[in-house]
Design an enzyme around this catalytic site. Structure first.
Site, short mmCIF file in Angstrom:
data_model
loop_
_atom_site.label_atom_id
_atom_site.label_comp_id
_atom_site.label_asym_id
_atom_site.label_seq_id
_atom_site.Cartn_x
_atom_site.Cartn_y
_atom_site.Cartn_z
CD GLU A 13 -3.04 -1.14 2.01
OE1 GLU A 13 -4.23 -1.57 1.98
OE2 GLU A 13 -2.37 -1.08 3.43
CG ASP A 197 -11.88 -8.50 -0.56
OD1 ASP A 197 -10.79 -7.97 -0.39
OD2 ASP A 197 -13.00 -8.52 0.13
N1 ADE Z 1 -9.25 -5.46 3.10
C1 ADE Z 1 -9.44 -5.81 1.88
N2 ADE Z 1 -10.37 -6.68 2.04
C2 ADE Z 1 -10.88 -7.14 3.17
C3 ADE Z 1 -11.89 -8.14 3.83
N3 ADE Z 1 -12.44 -8.69 3.21
N4 ADE Z 1 -12.07 -8.03 5.01
C4 ADE Z 1 -11.08 -7.12 5.99
N5 ADE Z 1 -10.26 -6.40 5.35
C5 ADE Z 1 -10.09 -6.26 3.90
#
Ligand code: ADE
Length: 230
Positions: A13, A197
């Protein structure tokens, strides 16, 4: 001159930031690396905290109290809750909450502890800067609630819980803890996330595939904002 802190949680990041800034000077402190740097005439301090609320609180506090930063920008990735958010899309947090903070057995709302607040609001001026950058670059950006917890969410059931109780649009693992620190120390802050996601059963696989690309999208946007921050 005022110093701007830019933090992420993971190396991926902040690496896109370190690739573009100048005059980098690494300082080791409290089991972490902090990078003083300049970008377009602005003084920056950049760090990644490691994942989760505890490490991100330590890093945010250090950026403000030891390095004297007077603004904090967070850049990283998140899981989407709002179905309008697709992988690679950007969300800016107008407010943040801790979805895993739970003393509800004593009759309190989820995310609330006495003398705290369920939601912490980010700086409205910095959000306006972000909207202007998005407009200039013809990017669409969603403004909404980000929920934070010490768990990688990969289930529709947990997503539903967070959506129902906090009306959150996205979730991640550091934003709200950084918000609590900045709010307590009266330092304007801003949290930007690009979606990696959708926090469902496939979240682990999607995260592995899209995290680096989404982290870059977020980091590049943050650097565009730096020029417009006093
Ligand atoms: N950061 C990116 N995706 C995530 C997820 N599914 N749960 C927690 N933090 C995240």
């Amino acid at each position: 001159m005022s110093k701007i802190a830019i933090m992420g949680a993971m190396p991926e990041e902040i690496e896109p930031l370190l690739a573009k800034v100048e005059n980098v000077n690494r300082i080791e402190y409290a089991n972490n690396s902090y990078y003083e740097a300049t970008y377009k005439g602005k003084e920056l301090v950049i760090a990644y905290s490691k994942i989760g609320k505890v490490f991100s609180s330590l890093t945010a506090s250090t950026l403000l109290e030891k390095f004297g930063c007077s603004t904090l920008l967070f850049s990283g990735v998140a899981g989407a809750i709002n179905p309008e958010l697709k992988i690679g899309d950007l969300i800016i947090a107008d407010k943040l909450c801790q979805h895993d903070l739970d003393i509800s057995i004593f009759g309190h709302a989820f995310g609330y502890v006495p003398e705290g607040a369920v939601f912490v609001e980010s700086d409205a001026g910095l959000r306006e800067v972000a909207k202007a950058v998005a407009h200039k670059n013809k990017l669409s950006i969603i403004e909404g609630t980000i929920a934070t917890g010490d768990q990688f969410v990969a289930s529709n059931e947990r997503k539903e819980f967070i959506s129902t109780h906090f009306q959150a649009d996205a979730l991640e693992m550091e934003g709200a803890s950084v918000a609590v620190i900045c709010d307590a120390l009266n330092v304007p802050f801003f949290v930007l996330r690009a979606i990696s996601d959708t926090a469902n059963d496939d979240a682990g696989v999607d995260f592995d595939e899209f995290m680096i690309g989404s982290a870059k999208i977020s980091a590049n946007f943050i650097l565009d904002m730096v020029e417009s921050i006093e």
